[in-house]
Design an enzyme around this catalytic site. Structure first.
Site, mmCIF file in Angstrom:
data_model
loop_
_atom_site.group_PDB
_atom_site.id
_atom_site.type_symbol
_atom_site.label_atom_id
_atom_site.label_comp_id
_atom_site.label_asym_id
_atom_site.label_seq_id
_atom_site.Cartn_x
_atom_site.Cartn_y
_atom_site.Cartn_z
ATOM 1 C CE LYS A 238 -1.753 2.588 3.009
ATOM 2 N NZ LYS A 238 -1.853 3.881 2.180
ATOM 3 N N GLY B 125 6.339 5.084 9.104
ATOM 4 C CA GLY B 125 5.515 6.195 9.263
ATOM 5 C C GLY B 125 5.723 6.831 10.515
ATOM 6 C CB SER B 126 3.365 8.903 12.264
ATOM 7 O OG SER B 126 2.164 8.217 12.627
ATOM 8 C CB THR B 127 5.670 7.352 16.796
ATOM 9 O OG1 THR B 127 7.185 7.261 16.632
ATOM 10 C CG2 THR B 127 5.881 6.568 18.185
ATOM 11 N N GLY C 131 2.139 3.664 13.818
ATOM 12 C CA GLY C 131 2.972 2.318 14.089
ATOM 13 C C GLY C 131 2.358 1.799 15.530
ATOM 14 C CD GLU D 199 12.242 4.268 9.443
ATOM 15 O OE1 GLU D 199 12.205 5.168 10.371
ATOM 16 O OE2 GLU D 199 12.078 4.577 8.320
ATOM 17 C CB CYS E 138 12.367 8.828 9.883
ATOM 18 S SG CYS E 138 10.814 8.434 9.566
ATOM 19 C CD GLU F 34 9.678 12.418 12.736
ATOM 20 O OE1 GLU F 34 10.751 11.786 12.080
ATOM 21 O OE2 GLU F 34 8.735 11.918 13.033
#
Length: 461
Positions: A158, A211-213, A216, A233, A267, A363
């Site tokens: 995706k 992607g973003s924490t 995740g 990641e 990142c 971030e």
């Protein structure tokens, strides 16, 4: 396209013009893609390892023949500078080529035991769902699908809604290279629809997410329901540590690229610079000269160092840290950026009031870097580690002993000494703490896409 099908307009971030309109999959079509992938995976895994490797090498060759096409597609669809986009397309080729050797190197073990022979096999997991972000659509796709395919899995991929074009083209090139249908399937769609279905579908046995924490964490919670394996990641707030014995000129000259590459949408961006007090002022003088020289231009321009941000939403998010911040931000100096249409933002250097400031701790994911002084090794390590992230970072020093001590002290998965390089396809990549879980790339990545099966053969009559 089917009546009523959801679509997304892919915009050129430099002009805000529509590049292409892409149809998005719904849950029904996603399920169909997963089911076809599951059937194809059985046949793909049954191929001789040499045949899987040969097809992957052919895939790498076909990608190589289309490098410029892929690069130009990324320039228009993601706003990457043409130089970066060419490297990214080449990285996809190189990663596929690297893992093409994997099928014939999935070695098990013979373990000494009494009463027979004990051996292990590395078996494919099945269907792997790869969820790719918008900041590096091509390379990160390859980091997921290349080792997964080499290990005998099928992949449903995706891409991000903002940047699906190169992933779709890579899926077409896979078929052109002779990979069996449905072994690599690109499934454009929204994260809340396609990504979520990857998490809940019982035939998808592993998720690779970049992607973003926050997202995740959601994926990890959802995967727990089926004890589904994940590689994550996630975010970063990496430190660039400059000691007073370093080559300060070189460290300052290279610092802009370490944070402003891809407009800071990385990142691994070294978005916190820590400079030892004795050279702090000199470093800032040199850094200002280097930042002024950053060429923020049309990304199709061969001389561009930096292009636009991906979207108006991302630009607004970056501004919330600087112009629209709830707490005062001391902007030390800035570079320049085009005016008018396009999602432009200038390279910006700020000085936080303390290590507790939002600009220092969160971030930004844009071309903004914060600079603070430190006193000694202990202080540098403490400030570098005072974050929930731990993805990457740099250490600048001429002292080898110091380089070793600080490298061991900094809590991050990828560190460079006298360099800002984070990624090599032949070495492991991943983060500590909330920067992720697991490792991509390198010789051990195949282990993340296999299950170890133990078989004991009795030797008694």
């Amino acid at each position: 396209m089917p009546n009523g099908a959801a679509t997304v307009d892919v915009l050129d971030p430099a002009t805000e013009e529509v590049v292409e309109t892409v149809e998005l999959f719904d849950v029904v079509r996603t399920d169909e893609a997963v089911e076809r992938a599951a059937a194809a995976q059985v046949r793909w895994a049954a191929l001789a390892p040499s045949d899987r490797g040969r097809l992957l090498r052919r895939f790498a060759d076909v990608v190589d023949a289309h490098l410029e096409e892929l690069a130009q597609l990324e320039v228009r669809g993601a706003g990457h500078t043409v130089g970066n986009a060419r490297w990214e397309a080449g990285n996809v080729r190189d990663v596929i080529e690297y893992y093409a050797a994997g099928p014939e190197r999935l070695f098990g073990r013979q373990i000494p035991v009494a009463g027979g022979l004990d051996v292990t096999f590395k078996e494919p997991i099945g269907v792997v769902g790869v969820i790719v972000p918008w900041n590096f659509p091509m390379p990160i796709a390859g980091w997921g699908f290349a080792p997964a395919l080499a290990a005998g899995n099928a992949v449903v991929l995706k891409p991000a809604e903002l940047t699906p074009l190169t992933a779709i083209r890579l899926g077409e090139l896979a078929l052109e290279a002779g990979l069996p249908p449905h072994v690599l399937t690109v499934v454009p769609g929204r994260g809340s629809v396609v990504g979520q279905r990857f998490v809940t579908h019982p035939l998808v046995r592993k998720i690779c997410f970049t992607g973003s924490t926050v997202v995740g964490q959601q994926i990890m919670r959802g995967a727990a329901d089926q004890v589904k394996r994940v590689t994550l990641e996630l975010g970063g707030k990496s430190a660039n540590i400059v000691f007073d014995d370093a080559d300060v000129e070189r460290a300052a000259a290279s610092a802009p690229a370490a944070v402003f590459d891809n407009a800071g949408q990385d990142c691994c961006a070294r978005s916190r610079i820590l400079v030892q007090r004795g050279v702090h002022d000199r470093f800032l003088e040199l850094l200002e000269l280097a930042v002024r020289d950053v060429r923020v231009l049309d990304p199709a321009d061969e001389t561009a160092d930096m292009g636009p941000l991906i979207s108006s939403g991302q630009r607004a998010a970056v501004r919330s840290f600087v112009e629209d911040a709830s707490e005062p931000v001391d902007v030390l100096f800035r570079g320049t950026a085009p005016q008018g249409r396009g999602f432009w933002y200038p390279p910006t250097v700020v000085r936080p009031t303390s290590v507790g400031d939002r600009i220092w701790r969160e971030e930004v994911f844009g071309p903004v870097v914060a600079v603070l002084p430190f006193d000694d090794e202990e202080d540098a390590i403490a400030k570098a580690n005072d974050t929930s992230y731990g993805l990457s970072g740099s250490i600048w020093t001429r002292d080898v002993g110091r380089a070793i001590r600080v490298s061991r002290g900094v809590q991050a998965g990828n560190l460079s000494v006298n360099s800002n390089a984070s990624v090599r396809y032949a070495t492991p990549f991943g983060g500590f703490k909330q920067s992720g879980l697991g490792r991509e790339l390198g010789p051990d990545a195949l282990d993340a896409f296999t299950e170890v099966k133990n078989v004991f053969l009795a030797s008694h009559e």
